[in-house]
Design a protein around this motif. Structure first.
Motif, PDB file in Angstrom:
ATOM      1  N   GLU A   1       0.832  -1.200   0.000  1.00 49.29           N
ATOM      2  CA  GLU A   1       0.000   0.000   0.000  1.00 49.29           C
ATOM      3  C   GLU A   1       0.870   1.255   0.000  1.00 49.29           C
ATOM      4  N   GLN A   2       1.965   1.250   0.727  1.00 55.54           N
ATOM      5  CA  GLN A   2       2.877   2.386   0.704  1.00 55.54           C
ATOM      6  C   GLN A   2       3.476   2.582  -0.690  1.00 55.54           C
ATOM      7  N   MET A   3       3.814   1.474  -1.341  1.00 55.80           N
ATOM      8  CA  MET A   3       4.350   1.555  -2.696  1.00 55.80           C
ATOM      9  C   MET A   3       3.280   2.026  -3.673  1.00 55.80           C
ATOM     10  N   ARG A   4       2.046   1.632  -3.433  1.00 54.38           N
ATOM     11  CA  ARG A   4       0.952   2.099  -4.297  1.00 54.38           C
ATOM     12  C   ARG A   4       0.804   3.615  -4.214  1.00 54.38           C
ATOM     13  N   ARG A   5       0.979   4.180  -3.020  1.00 57.35           N
ATOM     14  CA  ARG A   5       0.891   5.625  -2.859  1.00 57.35           C
ATOM     15  C   ARG A   5       2.011   6.334  -3.635  1.00 57.35           C
TER      16      ARG A   5
ATOM     17  N   VAL B   1      11.753   7.160 -10.927  1.00 55.69           N
ATOM     18  CA  VAL B   1      11.493   6.384  -9.717  1.00 55.69           C
ATOM     19  C   VAL B   1      11.130   7.366  -8.609  1.00 55.69           C
ATOM     20  N   VAL B   2       9.976   7.142  -8.003  1.00 48.21           N
ATOM     21  CA  VAL B   2       9.479   8.003  -6.929  1.00 48.21           C
ATOM     22  C   VAL B   2       9.723   7.331  -5.586  1.00 48.21           C
ATOM     23  N   ASN B   3      10.283   8.095  -4.647  1.00 48.91           N
ATOM     24  CA  ASN B   3      10.480   7.642  -3.273  1.00 48.91           C
ATOM     25  C   ASN B   3       9.508   8.414  -2.392  1.00 48.91           C
ATOM     26  N   LEU B   4       8.568   7.702  -1.807  1.00 49.00           N
ATOM     27  CA  LEU B   4       7.623   8.303  -0.867  1.00 49.00           C
ATOM     28  C   LEU B   4       7.778   7.607   0.478  1.00 49.00           C
ATOM     29  N   ASP B   5       8.310   8.325   1.441  1.00 50.25           N
ATOM     30  CA  ASP B   5       8.502   7.794   2.799  1.00 50.25           C
ATOM     31  C   ASP B   5       9.300   6.493   2.800  1.00 50.25           C
ATOM     32  N   GLY B   6      10.273   6.416   1.894  1.00 53.21           N
ATOM     33  CA  GLY B   6      11.183   5.274   1.882  1.00 53.21           C
ATOM     34  C   GLY B   6      10.785   4.110   1.006  1.00 53.21           C
ATOM     35  N   TRP B   7       9.597   4.183   0.395  1.00 50.23           N
ATOM     36  CA  TRP B   7       9.133   3.109  -0.487  1.00 50.23           C
ATOM     37  C   TRP B   7       9.034   3.631  -1.912  1.00 50.23           C
ATOM     38  N   LEU B   8       9.383   2.752  -2.872  1.00 48.18           N
ATOM     39  CA  LEU B   8       9.621   3.195  -4.242  1.00 48.18           C
ATOM     40  C   LEU B   8       8.577   2.678  -5.225  1.00 48.18           C
ATOM     41  N   ALA B   9       8.424   3.431  -6.314  1.00 47.72           N
ATOM     42  CA  ALA B   9       7.660   3.007  -7.484  1.00 47.72           C
ATOM     43  C   ALA B   9       8.422   3.463  -8.714  1.00 47.72           C
ATOM     44  N   ASP B  10       8.353   2.679  -9.790  1.00 51.67           N
ATOM     45  CA  ASP B  10       9.189   2.876 -10.971  1.00 51.67           C
ATOM     46  C   ASP B  10       8.321   2.699 -12.216  1.00 51.67           C
ATOM     47  N   SER B  11       8.374   3.664 -13.121  1.00 56.09           N
ATOM     48  CA  SER B  11       7.595   3.535 -14.358  1.00 56.09           C
ATOM     49  C   SER B  11       8.203   4.392 -15.458  1.00 56.09           C
ATOM     50  N   ALA B  12       8.334   3.797 -16.630  1.00 58.20           N
ATOM     51  CA  ALA B  12       8.770   4.504 -17.834  1.00 58.20           C
ATOM     52  C   ALA B  12       7.635   4.515 -18.844  1.00 58.20           C
ATOM     53  N   TRP B  13       7.580   5.586 -19.645  1.00 58.01           N
ATOM     54  CA  TRP B  13       6.529   5.703 -20.650  1.00 58.01           C
ATOM     55  C   TRP B  13       7.107   6.356 -21.885  1.00 58.01           C
TER      56      TRP B  13
ATOM     57  N   ILE C   1      11.654  -4.581  -6.593  1.00 59.45           N
ATOM     58  CA  ILE C   1      11.738  -3.205  -6.101  1.00 59.45           C
ATOM     59  C   ILE C   1      11.006  -3.122  -4.759  1.00 59.45           C
ATOM     60  N   GLY C   2      11.428  -2.215  -3.910  1.00 61.98           N
ATOM     61  CA  GLY C   2      10.790  -2.032  -2.606  1.00 61.98           C
ATOM     62  C   GLY C   2      11.367  -0.810  -1.926  1.00 61.98           C
ATOM     63  N   GLU C   3      12.188  -1.033  -0.910  1.00 63.97           N
ATOM     64  CA  GLU C   3      12.920   0.075  -0.300  1.00 63.97           C
ATOM     65  C   GLU C   3      14.190   0.388  -1.079  1.00 63.97           C
TER      66      GLU C   3
ATOM     67  N   MET D   1       5.445 -10.512  -3.692  1.00 66.29           N
ATOM     68  CA  MET D   1       6.562 -10.026  -4.503  1.00 66.29           C
ATOM     69  C   MET D   1       6.127  -8.759  -5.238  1.00 66.29           C
ATOM     70  N   VAL D   2       7.066  -7.834  -5.418  1.00 67.59           N
ATOM     71  CA  VAL D   2       6.822  -6.637  -6.232  1.00 67.59           C
ATOM     72  C   VAL D   2       7.962  -6.524  -7.234  1.00 67.59           C
ATOM     73  N   ILE D   3       7.604  -6.428  -8.508  1.00 65.90           N
ATOM     74  CA  ILE D   3       8.599  -6.402  -9.584  1.00 65.90           C
ATOM     75  C   ILE D   3       8.272  -5.297 -10.573  1.00 65.90           C
ATOM     76  N   THR D   4       9.280  -4.947 -11.371  1.00 69.09           N
ATOM     77  CA  THR D   4       9.016  -4.109 -12.538  1.00 69.09           C
ATOM     78  C   THR D   4       9.063  -4.982 -13.783  1.00 69.09           C
ATOM     79  N   ILE D   5       8.175  -4.694 -14.699  1.00 74.21           N
ATOM     80  CA  ILE D   5       8.211  -5.267 -16.041  1.00 74.21           C
ATOM     81  C   ILE D   5       8.389  -4.085 -16.977  1.00 74.21           C
ATOM     82  N   GLU D   6       9.441  -4.097 -17.807  1.00 73.22           N
ATOM     83  CA  GLU D   6       9.801  -2.883 -18.537  1.00 73.22           C
ATOM     84  C   GLU D   6      10.427  -3.176 -19.898  1.00 73.22           C
ATOM     85  N   PRO D   7       9.693  -3.840 -20.794  1.00 74.17           N
ATOM     86  CA  PRO D   7      10.285  -4.211 -22.080  1.00 74.17           C
ATOM     87  C   PRO D   7      10.776  -3.006 -22.875  1.00 74.17           C
TER      88      PRO D   7
END
Length: 248
Positions: A11-15, A96-108, A170-172, A196-202
């Protein structure tokens, strides 16, 4: 070691992912002939900070920017700069966004103005290949099932799959186990487990899958100068199926 996240950590990573996705939506409005990749980078950094987040890429192994901006034949890790986007370009913005120590990663990848049919095909197939991989990100499958689905589809559409750069846990931390290639045989690699939390990034190219590195030590280009595109999401593996934490 593969880190299993709790529902609260996901949930933290979702934010973090919501901020990242919102930033991409705003960037989509900025992309046009005449804007520089540096202006996009400055916007993204300001957007993250305004939303209480940190650009995790800035300072990572000495990387100096909040985003990667990869134009045309650049596969990934392109430096934002004074390059002015022009009609017909394609540009990939990765962050890559770091919010309170938890990460999310996305390319477009984005079309700039009117692109060629060949470039549009590349964009469409690359995006579709991401979602074909996500479909198989379910408990009990293996990483290789994702990899094989992406490669089979991409090559069936006449495109090549980059080997040197792959997805990851990906995580912290930005890069955790497992590694997530976008090519290879099915039924191989770690089995996907809930939490598990992963990135898929072809990253797909119109020409050869081979790459070369610029003198800056970061910017990776197609060896033959052909166009490249990339789409990436951060995915949580749950009992109810894959959850896209960076959904736009």
């Amino acid at each position: 070691m593969i880190m299993i996240k709790t529902k609260e950590q996901i949930e933290q990573m979702r934010r973090a992912g919501e901020i990242l996705a919102a930033c991409h939506r705003e960037i989509a409005k900025l992309i046009r002939p005449g804007i520089t990749t540096q202006e996009i980078d400055q916007f993204a950094e300001a957007f993250m900070k305004k939303n209480g987040a940190i650009p995790e890429q800035k300072g990572y192994n000495g990387y100096p920017y909040a985003t990667c901006a990869s134009v045309n034949d650049v596969i990934c890790h392109g430096f934002p700069g004074k390059y002015v986007l022009k009609d017909g370009d394609i540009v990939t913005i990765d962050m890559v966004v770091n919010l309170d120590g938890w990460l999310a990663d996305s390319a477009w990848s984005y079309a700039v103005g009117n692109v060629s049919p060949e470039a549009q095909h590349l964009l469409d197939v690359t995006k579709n290949s991401l979602y074909k991989g996500i479909e198989l990100a379910i408990v009990g499958n293996r990483i290789g099932d994702i990899s094989h689905a992406i490669q089979t589809y991409a090559e069936g559409e006449g495109l090549s799959v980059v080997r040197e750069f792959i997805g990851h846990g990906i995580g912290e931390k930005m890069h955790e186990e497992p590694q997530v290639p976008h090519y290879g045989p099915p039924h191989r690699g770690p089995r996907l487990k809930e939490g598990m939390v992963i990135t898929i990034e072809p990253m797909l190219n119109i020409g050869t899958f081979r790459s070369k590195l610029d003198s800056d030590g970061w910017t990776a280009r197609t060896l033959d100068g052909s166009l490249s595109a990339q789409y990436e999401h951060t995915i949580a593996i749950t009992a109810d199926g894959p959850v896209i934490l960076t959904a736009q």
